[in-house]
Design a protein around this motif. Structure first.
Motif, PDB file in Angstrom:
ATOM      1  N   ALA A   1       0.836  -1.209   0.000  1.00  0.00           N
ATOM      2  CA  ALA A   1       0.000   0.000   0.000  1.00  0.00           C
ATOM      3  C   ALA A   1       0.866   1.253   0.000  1.00  0.00           C
ATOM      4  CB  ALA A   1      -0.922  -0.019   1.219  1.00  0.00           C
ATOM      5  N   LYS A   2       1.920   1.243   0.785  1.00  0.00           N
ATOM      6  CA  LYS A   2       2.822   2.388   0.827  1.00  0.00           C
ATOM      7  C   LYS A   2       3.512   2.591  -0.526  1.00  0.00           C
ATOM      8  CE  LYS A   2       2.363   4.141   4.886  1.00  0.00           C
ATOM      9  NZ  LYS A   2       1.844   5.527   4.993  1.00  0.00           N
ATOM     10  N   ILE A   3       3.883   1.478  -1.164  1.00  0.00           N
ATOM     11  CA  ILE A   3       4.504   1.577  -2.491  1.00  0.00           C
ATOM     12  C   ILE A   3       3.501   2.150  -3.491  1.00  0.00           C
ATOM     13  CG2 ILE A   3       5.455   0.225  -4.399  1.00  0.00           C
ATOM     14  CD1 ILE A   3       6.586  -1.699  -2.298  1.00  0.00           C
ATOM     15  N   ALA A   4       2.233   1.723  -3.389  1.00  0.00           N
ATOM     16  CA  ALA A   4       1.201   2.253  -4.273  1.00  0.00           C
ATOM     17  C   ALA A   4       1.027   3.755  -4.061  1.00  0.00           C
ATOM     18  CB  ALA A   4      -0.122   1.523  -4.033  1.00  0.00           C
ATOM     19  N   GLU A   5       1.114   4.206  -2.809  1.00  0.00           N
ATOM     20  CA  GLU A   5       1.046   5.642  -2.549  1.00  0.00           C
ATOM     21  C   GLU A   5       2.206   6.371  -3.209  1.00  0.00           C
ATOM     22  OE1 GLU A   5      -0.166   7.389   1.240  1.00  0.00           O
ATOM     23  OE2 GLU A   5      -0.337   5.349   2.037  1.00  0.00           O
ATOM     24  N   GLU A   6       3.406   5.781  -3.125  1.00  0.00           N
ATOM     25  CA  GLU A   6       4.566   6.405  -3.770  1.00  0.00           C
ATOM     26  C   GLU A   6       4.378   6.479  -5.279  1.00  0.00           C
ATOM     27  OE1 GLU A   6       7.378   7.766  -2.607  1.00  0.00           O
ATOM     28  OE2 GLU A   6       6.696   7.571  -0.535  1.00  0.00           O
ATOM     29  N   GLU A   7       3.684   5.484  -5.847  1.00  0.00           N
ATOM     30  CA  GLU A   7       3.434   5.463  -7.291  1.00  0.00           C
ATOM     31  C   GLU A   7       2.201   6.273  -7.683  1.00  0.00           C
ATOM     32  OE1 GLU A   7       3.118   1.281  -8.035  1.00  0.00           O
ATOM     33  OE2 GLU A   7       5.305   0.979  -8.096  1.00  0.00           O
ATOM     34  N   LYS A   8       1.611   6.976  -6.702  1.00  0.00           N
ATOM     35  CA  LYS A   8       0.419   7.804  -6.936  1.00  0.00           C
ATOM     36  C   LYS A   8      -0.801   6.974  -7.359  1.00  0.00           C
ATOM     37  CE  LYS A   8       3.120  11.312  -6.218  1.00  0.00           C
ATOM     38  NZ  LYS A   8       3.142  11.953  -4.870  1.00  0.00           N
ATOM     39  N   ASP A   9      -0.787   5.690  -7.014  1.00  0.00           N
ATOM     40  CA  ASP A   9      -1.926   4.823  -7.319  1.00  0.00           C
ATOM     41  C   ASP A   9      -2.798   4.755  -6.071  1.00  0.00           C
ATOM     42  OD1 ASP A   9      -3.711   2.959  -8.204  1.00  0.00           O
ATOM     43  OD2 ASP A   9      -2.226   1.469  -8.820  1.00  0.00           O
ATOM     44  N   THR A  10      -3.602   5.803  -5.860  1.00  0.00           N
ATOM     45  CA  THR A  10      -4.393   5.915  -4.637  1.00  0.00           C
ATOM     46  C   THR A  10      -5.419   4.793  -4.515  1.00  0.00           C
ATOM     47  OG1 THR A  10      -4.127   8.314  -4.761  1.00  0.00           O
ATOM     48  CG2 THR A  10      -5.846   7.467  -3.296  1.00  0.00           C
ATOM     49  N   ALA A  11      -6.044   4.432  -5.639  1.00  0.00           N
ATOM     50  CA  ALA A  11      -7.063   3.382  -5.600  1.00  0.00           C
ATOM     51  C   ALA A  11      -6.473   2.060  -5.122  1.00  0.00           C
ATOM     52  CB  ALA A  11      -7.693   3.224  -6.987  1.00  0.00           C
ATOM     53  N   LYS A  12      -5.304   1.714  -5.628  1.00  0.00           N
ATOM     54  CA  LYS A  12      -4.658   0.457  -5.221  1.00  0.00           C
ATOM     55  C   LYS A  12      -4.253   0.513  -3.752  1.00  0.00           C
ATOM     56  CE  LYS A  12      -3.356  -3.616  -6.643  1.00  0.00           C
ATOM     57  NZ  LYS A  12      -4.338  -4.575  -7.159  1.00  0.00           N
ATOM     58  N   ALA A  13      -3.735   1.661  -3.317  1.00  0.00           N
ATOM     59  CA  ALA A  13      -3.334   1.806  -1.912  1.00  0.00           C
ATOM     60  C   ALA A  13      -4.532   1.610  -0.992  1.00  0.00           C
ATOM     61  CB  ALA A  13      -2.707   3.173  -1.696  1.00  0.00           C
ATOM     62  N   LYS A  14      -5.679   2.230  -1.347  1.00  0.00           N
ATOM     63  CA  LYS A  14      -6.880   2.062  -0.536  1.00  0.00           C
ATOM     64  C   LYS A  14      -7.336   0.604  -0.505  1.00  0.00           C
ATOM     65  CE  LYS A  14      -8.908   6.679  -1.024  1.00  0.00           C
ATOM     66  NZ  LYS A  14     -10.077   7.443  -1.522  1.00  0.00           N
ATOM     67  N   GLU A  15      -7.213  -0.050  -1.664  1.00  0.00           N
ATOM     68  CA  GLU A  15      -7.602  -1.469  -1.734  1.00  0.00           C
ATOM     69  C   GLU A  15      -6.788  -2.313  -0.769  1.00  0.00           C
ATOM     70  OE1 GLU A  15      -7.323  -5.154  -4.942  1.00  0.00           O
ATOM     71  OE2 GLU A  15      -7.423  -3.083  -5.692  1.00  0.00           O
ATOM     72  N   TYR A  16      -5.478  -2.066  -0.704  1.00  0.00           N
ATOM     73  CA  TYR A  16      -4.616  -2.817   0.219  1.00  0.00           C
ATOM     74  C   TYR A  16      -4.974  -2.488   1.676  1.00  0.00           C
ATOM     75  CZ  TYR A  16      -1.511  -4.385  -3.546  1.00  0.00           C
ATOM     76  OH  TYR A  16      -0.985  -4.988  -4.657  1.00  0.00           O
ATOM     77  N   TYR A  17      -5.167  -1.206   1.973  1.00  0.00           N
ATOM     78  CA  TYR A  17      -5.503  -0.812   3.347  1.00  0.00           C
ATOM     79  C   TYR A  17      -6.831  -1.437   3.797  1.00  0.00           C
ATOM     80  CZ  TYR A  17      -1.766   2.702   3.274  1.00  0.00           C
ATOM     81  OH  TYR A  17      -0.550   3.331   3.225  1.00  0.00           O
ATOM     82  N   GLU A  18      -7.828  -1.392   2.923  1.00  0.00           N
ATOM     83  CA  GLU A  18      -9.117  -1.989   3.264  1.00  0.00           C
ATOM     84  C   GLU A  18      -9.002  -3.495   3.445  1.00  0.00           C
ATOM     85  OE1 GLU A  18     -11.723  -0.527   4.079  1.00  0.00           O
ATOM     86  OE2 GLU A  18     -11.377   1.532   3.417  1.00  0.00           O
ATOM     87  N   LYS A  19      -8.126  -4.122   2.664  1.00  0.00           N
ATOM     88  CA  LYS A  19      -7.883  -5.563   2.806  1.00  0.00           C
ATOM     89  C   LYS A  19      -7.353  -5.880   4.211  1.00  0.00           C
ATOM     90  CE  LYS A  19      -6.979  -9.840   1.293  1.00  0.00           C
ATOM     91  NZ  LYS A  19      -8.013 -10.782   0.846  1.00  0.00           N
ATOM     92  N   ILE A  20      -6.446  -5.038   4.703  1.00  0.00           N
ATOM     93  CA  ILE A  20      -5.894  -5.246   6.046  1.00  0.00           C
ATOM     94  C   ILE A  20      -6.987  -5.067   7.098  1.00  0.00           C
ATOM     95  CG2 ILE A  20      -4.218  -4.404   7.731  1.00  0.00           C
ATOM     96  CD1 ILE A  20      -2.463  -3.530   5.377  1.00  0.00           C
ATOM     97  N   LYS A  21      -7.814  -4.002   6.942  1.00  0.00           N
ATOM     98  CA  LYS A  21      -8.865  -3.730   7.929  1.00  0.00           C
ATOM     99  C   LYS A  21      -9.896  -4.855   8.002  1.00  0.00           C
ATOM    100  CE  LYS A  21     -10.721   0.150   8.725  1.00  0.00           C
ATOM    101  NZ  LYS A  21     -11.479   1.417   8.642  1.00  0.00           N
ATOM    102  N   SER A  22     -10.263  -5.388   6.844  1.00  0.00           N
ATOM    103  CA  SER A  22     -11.313  -6.404   6.819  1.00  0.00           C
ATOM    104  C   SER A  22     -10.809  -7.795   7.188  1.00  0.00           C
ATOM    105  CB  SER A  22     -11.966  -6.441   5.433  1.00  0.00           C
ATOM    106  OG  SER A  22     -10.997  -6.787   4.441  1.00  0.00           O
ATOM    107  N   THR A  23      -9.604  -8.119   6.769  1.00  0.00           N
ATOM    108  CA  THR A  23      -9.090  -9.488   6.952  1.00  0.00           C
ATOM    109  C   THR A  23      -8.206  -9.625   8.190  1.00  0.00           C
ATOM    110  OG1 THR A  23      -9.056  -9.655   4.532  1.00  0.00           O
ATOM    111  CG2 THR A  23      -7.976 -11.411   5.760  1.00  0.00           C
ATOM    112  N   TYR A  24      -7.480  -8.547   8.552  1.00  0.00           N
ATOM    113  CA  TYR A  24      -6.540  -8.617   9.669  1.00  0.00           C
ATOM    114  C   TYR A  24      -6.817  -7.470  10.650  1.00  0.00           C
ATOM    115  CZ  TYR A  24      -4.306 -11.375   6.026  1.00  0.00           C
ATOM    116  OH  TYR A  24      -4.057 -12.281   5.038  1.00  0.00           O
ATOM    117  N   PRO A  25      -7.969  -7.505  11.304  1.00  0.00           N
ATOM    118  CA  PRO A  25      -8.330  -6.392  12.212  1.00  0.00           C
ATOM    119  C   PRO A  25      -7.416  -6.283  13.427  1.00  0.00           C
ATOM    120  CG  PRO A  25      -9.874  -8.224  12.433  1.00  0.00           C
ATOM    121  CD  PRO A  25      -9.004  -8.552  11.261  1.00  0.00           C
ATOM    122  N   ASP A  26      -6.698  -7.360  13.773  1.00  0.00           N
ATOM    123  CA  ASP A  26      -5.788  -7.331  14.922  1.00  0.00           C
ATOM    124  C   ASP A  26      -4.352  -7.055  14.508  1.00  0.00           C
ATOM    125  OD1 ASP A  26      -7.914  -7.960  16.591  1.00  0.00           O
ATOM    126  OD2 ASP A  26      -7.617 -10.120  16.339  1.00  0.00           O
TER     127      ASP A  26
END
Length: 469
Positions: free
Chosen positions: A426-451
């Protein structure tokens, strides 16, 4: 100057008017500590970690409050796999100077990545177990423990050196040299590795000299002159003593028998099956040509044409079966390659080989073997790829880190670093200005790995991205 004992100012001379301490000695000791720190820094930059550790330890002896020397000594220890010693010096350093001290960042990193610290502790425990086995004379068990230790902590130099000793005890010179080279790549003047290398060189020279003498004696006995340029005969590899026979066959007979089976299978695969397929292809082409030209022929009955077509169909079925068998044999050969790569700890190459295998036509035993290799290789490959990706990420080499992290997710099952891999991507996607991909990775962490230990960072990153959009 300020008195190092009581902190009061010394206006004249070297004697403190408050406590009476001679500050001259303290000043000389502090200067010696600074000089040793600078020498240790140069040695560390030159990849001479053993010399750097010695110089920095001496620096601390002269001035225990030299927190910079403690920080650098901790980094040297961490690089050589002695993480507990590194943490000890960082804690002392942070207690001496709490503001703007890099040691606080090092400690915080270890606290956030507790499972890495557990791996280092397990590596040390396995190393100590290997020492115990060596004292008992169980070098085989010691080697197993050391391999596990190095898997957990690839930079553990003490484990590499002990593995070298085990290989020298086994007379496995090639493997010993491999571990010596691994140590010297990380610590160019490691005294233990250099001593082992020197002993290995003596052993090789002695073995070569004995071989030359035996060869010269044999040739002289046969009346053959010996030239100085004649090459020495190959040195036989050391093998452990084994039981002479198993039933009516010896070990070497069983090995030769197994090699013969493999060679026969390869001959069938490479020479016989393709030749049979080629002959059948030609026969089919000839028959098909005859069938197609039937309309212009007057001497062939419909029954003959029908028989010819049936023959073509039969040959095509046989050809298809032979090609299927050829493909199966090629895949079985790839499976054996994967097993060899797994045994050699080439986990990334092993999973690449497994991915190229088609299991169609495999027997239950072959499928079980395939799944067994896959079960063992996938987690190891995922861990190796994640370690490389993380290292590149922390070095800001995002272009190199991205494929490693993406690949590691292809082989993960329930590893505890999956959430971290998604976070780095997600951080790499932010560096590449791919905001949609970064959000997708972050949401994946929130939904699948809440702890996840990254959950606070994830929430903050999503807030920043949402506010920016």
């Amino acid at each position: 100057m300020k008195c190092p004992n009581c902190g009061n100012t010394v206006p004249n001379g070297f004697l403190c008017p408050s406590c009476g301490v001679d500050t001259y000695i303290f000043k000389k000791a502090r200067n010696a500590s600074i000089r040793l720190y600078n020498d240790g820094l140069e040695a560390a930059l030159a990849q001479d970690l053993s010399a750097a550790a010695t110089l920095l330890e001496q620096s601390i002896l002269f001035d225990k409050n030299n927190y910079q020397a403690r920080n650098l000594l901790g980094l040297v220890y961490a690089e050589t796999g002695r993480m507990a010693d590194a943490l000890k010096h960082w804690i002392v350093s942070n207690s001496l100077v709490s503001e703007n001290n890099p040691a606080a960042g090092y400690i915080e990193y270890l606290q956030k990545h507790a499972r890495e610290m557990d791996q280092y502790n397990d590596a040390v425990r396995l190393y100590n177990q290997a020492l115990h086995y060596l004292h008992q004379g169980s070098d085989d068990l010691a080697i197993i423990q050391l391999k596990k230790s190095l898997d957990l902590s690839p930079g553990f130099i003490d484990a590499y050196n002990l593995m070298t000793l085990c290989c020298l005890m086994e007379h496995n010179e090639k493997r010993a040299q491999h571990f010596i080279d691994a140590v010297l790549r990380k610590d160019v003047n490691n005294p233990i590795a250099l001593r082992y290398s020197q002993e290995l060189g003596k052993e090789r020279r002695g073995s070569v000299g004995k071989q030359k003498k035996r060869a010269a004696g044999a040739e002289v006995a046969q009346g053959i002159s010996v030239k100085k340029t004649d090459s020495a005969p190959p040195i036989p590899r050391y093998k452990r003593s084994e039981k002479k026979k198993i039933g009516a066959l010896e070990h070497r007979d069983l090995i030769a028998f197994g090699v013969g089976i493999v060679a026969t299978a390869l001959v069938l695969l490479v020479l016989v099956l393709p030749a049979i397929n080629e002959n059948k292809d030609k026969t089919i082409e000839t028959l098909q040509a005859q069938v197609e030209s039937y309309q212009g022929e007057t001497n062939m009955t419909p029954e003959e044409v029908l028989a010819m077509r049936e023959k073509v169909t039969t040959l095509e079925a046989e050809n298809k079966q032979l090609r299927s068998e050829e493909t199966k044999q090629a895949n079985l050969e790839l499976l054996e390659t994967a097993v060899s790569q797994l045994n050699d700890k080439q986990f990334e190459e092993c999973v690449a080989t497994l991915d190229s295998i088609e299991t169609v036509g495999f027997s239950d035993e072959d499928l079980q073997k395939y799944e067994s290799v896959k079960t063992e290789a996938y987690p190891q490959a995922a861990n190796s790829l994640y370690t490389k990706g993380k290292s590149e990420f922390l070095s800001n080499n995002f272009t190199d880190a991205k494929p490693y992290l993406e690949k590691c997710l292809n082989y993960t099952t329930s590893e505890n670093f999956i959430d971290d891999a998604y976070y780095y991507l997600a951080k790499i996607a932010e560096e590449e200005k791919d905001t949609a991909k970064a959000k997708e990775y972050y949401e994946k962490i929130k939904s699948t790995y809440p702890d996840s230990n990254q959950i606070e960072n994830v929430n903050l990153a999503l807030e920043n991205l949402n506010s920016a959009s």
